[in-house]
Motif scaffolding. Structure first.
Motif, mmCIF file in Angstrom:
data_model
loop_
_atom_site.group_PDB
_atom_site.id
_atom_site.type_symbol
_atom_site.label_atom_id
_atom_site.label_comp_id
_atom_site.label_asym_id
_atom_site.label_seq_id
_atom_site.Cartn_x
_atom_site.Cartn_y
_atom_site.Cartn_z
ATOM 1 N N PRO A 1 5.167 5.501 8.038
ATOM 2 C CA PRO A 1 5.254 6.961 8.053
ATOM 3 C C PRO A 1 5.817 7.500 9.371
ATOM 4 O O PRO A 1 5.467 7.019 10.456
ATOM 5 N N ARG B 1 0.849 -1.186 0.000
ATOM 6 C CA ARG B 1 0.000 0.000 0.000
ATOM 7 C C ARG B 1 0.887 1.239 0.000
ATOM 8 O O ARG B 1 1.871 1.299 0.737
ATOM 9 N N LYS C 1 -1.805 4.005 7.276
ATOM 10 C CA LYS C 1 -1.293 5.362 7.116
ATOM 11 C C LYS C 1 -0.901 6.014 8.448
ATOM 12 O O LYS C 1 -0.383 7.130 8.459
ATOM 13 N N GLN C 2 -1.146 5.350 9.553
ATOM 14 C CA GLN C 2 -0.872 5.956 10.855
ATOM 15 C C GLN C 2 0.632 6.111 11.087
ATOM 16 O O GLN C 2 1.441 5.423 10.482
ATOM 17 N N GLU D 1 -0.618 13.875 1.877
ATOM 18 C CA GLU D 1 -1.934 13.659 2.483
ATOM 19 C C GLU D 1 -1.840 13.727 4.000
ATOM 20 O O GLU D 1 -2.671 14.370 4.670
ATOM 21 N N LEU D 2 -0.836 13.085 4.567
ATOM 22 C CA LEU D 2 -0.655 13.119 6.016
ATOM 23 C C LEU D 2 -0.241 14.506 6.484
ATOM 24 O O LEU D 2 -0.641 14.953 7.567
ATOM 25 N N VAL E 1 1.473 5.233 0.590
ATOM 26 C CA VAL E 1 0.990 6.346 1.403
ATOM 27 C C VAL E 1 1.592 7.648 0.879
ATOM 28 O O VAL E 1 2.812 7.819 0.902
ATOM 29 N N VAL F 1 -7.228 8.609 9.651
ATOM 30 C CA VAL F 1 -6.713 7.897 8.487
ATOM 31 C C VAL F 1 -6.787 6.392 8.715
ATOM 32 O O VAL F 1 -6.964 5.924 9.845
#
Length: 604
Positions: free
Chosen positions: A544, A510, A573-574, A516-517, A512, A569
């Motif tokens: 991330p 996936r 994505k955390q 976005e973050l 990321v 999220v």
């Protein structure tokens, strides 16, 4: 589509459907759909192509200087260039004449058609005069970042094969040292008198080029063709080593024509008897955005350009206070400055009708925060975003309505796009599926200077340029850039083998997008700025990690920041890599986050 639906979709992309976010949606409703629609066509090879809704734009054979002076009779007496520091001013007639005199002098001093000359200067009117003068002298210009160190300057001088240098007094001694170790003996070295001190002995004062050129014979450009190399800027190098980008007169003029056909009347208005756009130029002129959009295109439309050699809040606010500024060509950090600074008031923006952001992604939430602070909406001020890169001269897409903050809009006239899955190399033709932007048109570079291998990697079959930028489009066929392909954080996912048994599947990858973050983090009340990178993780490959600049007077805890993001999220994505608080986010002069620097600091 209503304004509420547009913001809601943007918030959904960030996973922010929470009560705290809904409050921001209670704003006047505006229709965000446009009547300008993209068509997807299929070529003979089955490739799915997004054709510009603004039509075709056949290239002209004009040279850059011919294009910017084509309508000068309409505004010859209006101010073209004004220095925010020294107050020096040049009318359009004076700008054209001075550039021509400079060209005559440069040829008289021994430079020949096709020679490369390095322009290493901040934003002064004379920097622009030198640039146009070199084009008229049939010289190729390599623009160099004036903040570069001796070693960085030397490297670009060597790479470009420069035969001469034009710079400013403030940095002349450092540049002269690099030039002596690189350029041929006795090479021409011209210094613009910027008021910071004397110029080195043995160098040529810039003003002498104008004075002596008046008595020299005119230059004929009959031998120059539109396909000839005009400028050699170097790519930013934020994700790799800088490369010389070969841009011809046709590339630059085509992009100005394509942009003007798309945006004229929607964003800016050409100068007339009682009106002139007033635009501060704080984007660095050495960068393609400041060069071909912020300066050359604006000269072609008769705007007044106020040059800032360095951006300081005090000088910028002085310009806003003493001039009726009509628009800004900006980067996301400038938008954040307008939002965060307590000294920027609504009256500073009263005469503006547009802010165009580029060079790095701007989130929809940042635009909304600016509207909220100054109690404005799109009927008063359009906040727009464009997209491009050095290799495309630069503009590829523009959002013209101001109704979709965060969107880069649609491809400009004469520009074709494809959206290609980087894993399968198949074209994407469904909304909200991400892929790499490929583009084609007369604005695409000739190639990388002395680097055939890199050119072949970037420009593939049938002239398609692979941009390296990841984007998706919505149901209105407006595009949204999420991040650089090389900067996406690749997280290995977990999928169920059966309803009660989970195993690690390495092939489940996936991606990321850091931007976005970062947009999510900036919504935290204690966060001023943020940057996100991927760091190694034994089980997940990458996860991330956030670097956060707290707002003055606050003392957030890492756990609070992580929990804030966790509620907005998906799990993958955390911020499993944690949160580190720092004083400043490293950025390029055009606002790009230098994630490579953060990664190097993290490793150390």
């Amino acid at each position: 589509m209503t304004r509420v639906r547009q913001i809601l979709r943007c918030v959904q992309r960030l996973g922010q459907i929470r009560e705290s976010g809904v409050k921001a949606l209670n704003r006047s409703v505006r229709c965000a759909s446009t009547q300008t629609q993209i068509k997807i066509t299929e070529d003979k090879n089955g490739k799915k192509i997004f054709v510009s809704p603004y039509g075709d734009c056949p290239p002209s054979e004009m040279l850059v200087q011919e294009y910017i002076w084509k309508d000068i009779a309409d505004h010859a007496d209006k101010i073209a260039l004004e220095c925010a520091v020294t107050g020096r001013k040049y009318t359009y007639a004076e700008t054209r004449d001075a550039s021509n005199y400079i060209a005559r002098s440069l040829r008289n001093l021994g430079l020949k058609k096709g020679d490369v000359v390095a322009l290493i200067a901040p934003n002064y009117p004379e920097s622009i005069l030198a640039f146009v003068g070199m084009l008229e002298a049939e010289i190729v210009i390599t623009t160099v970042n004036p903040t570069y160190t001796y070693h960085e300057v030397k490297k670009q001088l060597e790479s470009s094969g420069a035969k001469a240098v034009i710079t400013v007094a403030e940095i002349a001694r450092t540049i002269l040292e690099a030039a002596r170790d690189t350029l041929p003996p006795g090479a021409l070295f011209v210094v613009i008198e910027d008021g910071t001190g004397s110029i080195p002995e043995g160098t040529v004062p810039f003003k002498d080029l104008i004075t002596r050129g008046k008595s020299l014979p005119a230059i004929s450009n009959d031998q120059t063709r539109a396909d000839d190399l005009a400028v050699l800027p170097y790519s930013s190098g934020t994700t790799g080593l800088p490369k010389g980008v070969m841009l011809s007169h046709k590339n630059l003029v085509s992009n100005m024509e394509m942009t003007e056909k798309t945006a004229a009347g929607n964003i800016w208005v050409k100068a007339s008897g009682d009106f002139q756009e007033v635009l501060p130029l704080f984007l660095p002129f050495f960068h393609i955005f400041g060069m071909n959009v912020g300066t050359l295109l604006q000269l072609a439309t008769g705007s007044k350009i106020i040059t800032l050699p360095k951006f300081t809040p005090e000088l910028f606010l002085k310009i806003l206070s003493t001039n009726k500024v009509t628009g800004l060509y900006a980067v996301p950090p400038l938008v954040l400055f307008l939002i965060a600074s307590p000294f920027v008031k609504r009256e500073h923006l009263e005469s503006m009708h547009h802010i165009v952001s580029g060079a790095a992604p701007m989130s929809c939430t940042d635009a909304d925060r600016l509207y909220d602070k100054f109690r404005m909406d799109v009927n008063k001020l359009k906040i727009l975003q464009g997209y491009g890169l050095t290799e495309t001269s630069p503009t590829v897409t523009m959002e013209l309505t101001g109704l979709k903050p965060g969107s880069i809009g649609k491809n400009i006239a004469g520009c074709e796009l494809r959206l290609v899955d980087p894993n399968t190399n198949e074209d994407i033709t469904s909304p909200f599926q991400s892929g790499e932007i490929w583009t084609r048109g007369h604005h695409v570079m000739k190639g990388y200077f002395n680097n055939e291998e890199a050119t072949k990697e970037a420009i593939v079959e049938d002239g398609w340029l692979k941009t390296g930028d990841i984007a998706y489009y919505d149901e209105d066929m407006d595009f949204f850039v999420t991040d650089r392909l090389k900067e996406l954080i690749k997280v290995k996912g977990f999928q169920p083998r059966s309803h009660n048994m989970f195993i690690n599947i390495s092939t489940s990858l996936r991606q990321v997008p850091p931007a976005e973050l970062e947009a999510c983090l900036r919504m935290h009340p204690d966060v001023l700025e943020a940057a996100v990178i991927g760091i190694p993780h034994e089980r997940c490959g990458e996860v991330p990690k956030a670097f956060v600049v707290p707002k003055p007077g606050t003392n957030p805890k890492a756990e609070d920041i992580q929990n804030f993001v966790k509620g907005k999220v998906s799990e993958f994505k955390q911020l499993q890599g944690g949160v580190t608080f720092i004083e400043a986010i490293p950025k390029s002069l055009t606002g790009k986050i230098l994630r490579r620097e953060l990664k190097e600091k993290y490793k150390s």
